[in-house]
Design an enzyme around this catalytic site. Sequence first.
Site, PDB file in Angstrom:
ATOM      1  CG  HIS A 105      63.566 -13.050  31.816  1.00 17.35           C
ATOM      2  ND1 HIS A 105      63.206 -13.950  30.837  1.00 17.35           N
ATOM      3  CD2 HIS A 105      63.160 -13.601  32.988  1.00 17.35           C
ATOM      4  CE1 HIS A 105      62.598 -14.998  31.399  1.00 17.35           C
ATOM      5  NE2 HIS A 105      62.547 -14.799  32.692  1.00 17.35           N
ATOM      6  N   GLY A 171      53.625 -15.130  22.046  1.00 15.40           N
ATOM      7  CA  GLY A 171      54.974 -15.356  21.526  1.00 15.40           C
ATOM      8  C   GLY A 171      55.965 -15.905  22.521  1.00 15.40           C
TER       9      GLY A 171
HETATM   10  N1  APR Z   1      54.481 -14.542  16.148  1.00 12.76           N
HETATM   11  C1  APR Z   1      54.076 -15.260  17.235  1.00 12.76           C
HETATM   12  N2  APR Z   1      54.844 -16.193  17.828  1.00 12.76           N
HETATM   13  C2  APR Z   1      56.070 -16.417  17.311  1.00 12.76           C
HETATM   14  C3  APR Z   1      56.555 -15.716  16.197  1.00 12.76           C
HETATM   15  C4  APR Z   1      55.700 -14.742  15.595  1.00 12.76           C
HETATM   16  N3  APR Z   1      56.075 -14.030  14.542  1.00 12.76           N
HETATM   17  N4  APR Z   1      57.812 -16.179  15.919  1.00 12.76           N
HETATM   18  C5  APR Z   1      58.086 -17.116  16.830  1.00 12.76           C
HETATM   19  N5  APR Z   1      57.043 -17.274  17.680  1.00 12.76           N
HETATM   20  C6  APR Z   1      56.921 -18.174  18.831  1.00 12.76           C
HETATM   21  C7  APR Z   1      57.638 -19.503  18.669  1.00 12.76           C
HETATM   22  O1  APR Z   1      56.756 -20.464  18.085  1.00 12.76           O
HETATM   23  C8  APR Z   1      57.991 -19.840  20.119  1.00 12.76           C
HETATM   24  O2  APR Z   1      56.966 -20.615  20.731  1.00 12.76           O
HETATM   25  O3  APR Z   1      57.535 -17.520  19.911  1.00 12.76           O
HETATM   26  C9  APR Z   1      58.061 -18.481  20.800  1.00 12.76           C
HETATM   27  C10 APR Z   1      59.472 -18.039  21.165  1.00 12.76           C
HETATM   28  O4  APR Z   1      59.959 -18.920  22.132  1.00 12.76           O
HETATM   29  P1  APR Z   1      61.416 -18.736  22.769  1.00 12.76           P
HETATM   30  O5  APR Z   1      62.401 -18.509  21.676  1.00 12.76           O
HETATM   31  O6  APR Z   1      61.639 -19.892  23.679  1.00 12.76           O
HETATM   32  O7  APR Z   1      61.318 -17.374  23.594  1.00 12.76           O
HETATM   33  P2  APR Z   1      60.759 -17.114  25.059  1.00 12.76           P
HETATM   34  O8  APR Z   1      59.585 -17.984  25.342  1.00 12.76           O
HETATM   35  O9  APR Z   1      60.578 -15.655  25.176  1.00 12.76           O
HETATM   36  O10 APR Z   1      61.979 -17.572  25.955  1.00 12.76           O
HETATM   37  C11 APR Z   1      61.873 -17.424  27.338  1.00 12.76           C
HETATM   38  O11 APR Z   1      64.144 -18.085  27.675  1.00 12.76           O
HETATM   39  O12 APR Z   1      66.368 -18.040  27.028  1.00 12.76           O
HETATM   40  C12 APR Z   1      65.433 -17.537  27.894  1.00 12.76           C
HETATM   41  O13 APR Z   1      65.579 -15.540  29.108  1.00 12.76           O
HETATM   42  C13 APR Z   1      65.314 -16.050  27.822  1.00 12.76           C
HETATM   43  O14 APR Z   1      63.349 -14.661  28.068  1.00 12.76           O
HETATM   44  C14 APR Z   1      63.854 -15.820  27.453  1.00 12.76           C
HETATM   45  C15 APR Z   1      63.196 -17.084  27.955  1.00 12.76           C
END
Ligand code: APR
Length: 228
Positions: A105, A171
């Site tokens: 990304h 994560g």
């Molecule tokens: N340890 C492990 N997991 C965690 C922690 C932690 N300390 N804190 C949060 N999480 C988990 C949450 O439960 C959630 O399932 O991490 C996940 C984060 O999810 P998102 O916020 O949706 O992030 P991500 O999956 O990276 O998003 C994907 O969406 O907006 C777009 O381009 C952006 O790259 C991003 C993509």
Amino acid sequence: MKVVVLTGAGISAESGVPTFRDADGLWEGHRVEDVATPEAYDVQPTVVHRFYDDRRRALGRVAPNPAHLALARLEEGIGDDLLVITQNIDDLHERAGSTRVLHMHGELRSALCRACMRRTPWTGDLGDFPPCPGCGVTELRPDVVWFGEMPYEMDRIFVALDQADLFVAIGTSGAVYPAAGFVQFASGAGARTLELNLAPSEVTGLFDDARQGLAGELVPRWVDELLG
Ligand code: APR
């Protein structure tokens, strides 16, 4: 054994980088479509620049956590047999010591010229519309992949998933494709699959195994097991 790791915002949460979907669908107070689409940039480039300039500056105030460090340690142990694919635009994997990282990304610390398409390492602001070091045109935008745009490195990613013996997602909520579909692809190509996440994700059921907890605790433990 070839290992492919996919990371998302959850791996950087304990470093103090906010995730996307844990705060009422808002991303630091903004709706995603107001700051993370090409349309938003066309309509209000100054707002979009301010948002990413703030996040780029914030990178200076955060540091890698034990999960990033454990993946760097895994690379020390198995070298080219590890590939990290990250959806994150921060640079915490690199600062932890990982070198085999694909930023599907894009990256905060990079600028993309809309005129010549050159990608330039960038640590300063973009909101003052500086010229592109390549062509001189003032069309630099954040080098991040917005909704509706094609992620980077997809060819290399699918080759790696096809060859993987183990696929591990860390994560990530499994809400955004194509990354959310990697587990099915890797599994179909013969890999075992493992999810390490704080809570069940939208695709937990597609993994062979899933462990719930903090990345800063789960990832070092899993790396210890693997290097055993
Ligand atoms: N340890 C492990 N997991 C965690 C922690 C932690 N300390 N804190 C949060 N999480 C988990 C949450 O439960 C959630 O399932 O991490 C996940 C984060 O999810 P998102 O916020 O949706 O992030 P991500 O999956 O990276 O998003 C994907 O969406 O907006 C777009 O381009 C952006 O790259 C991003 C993509």
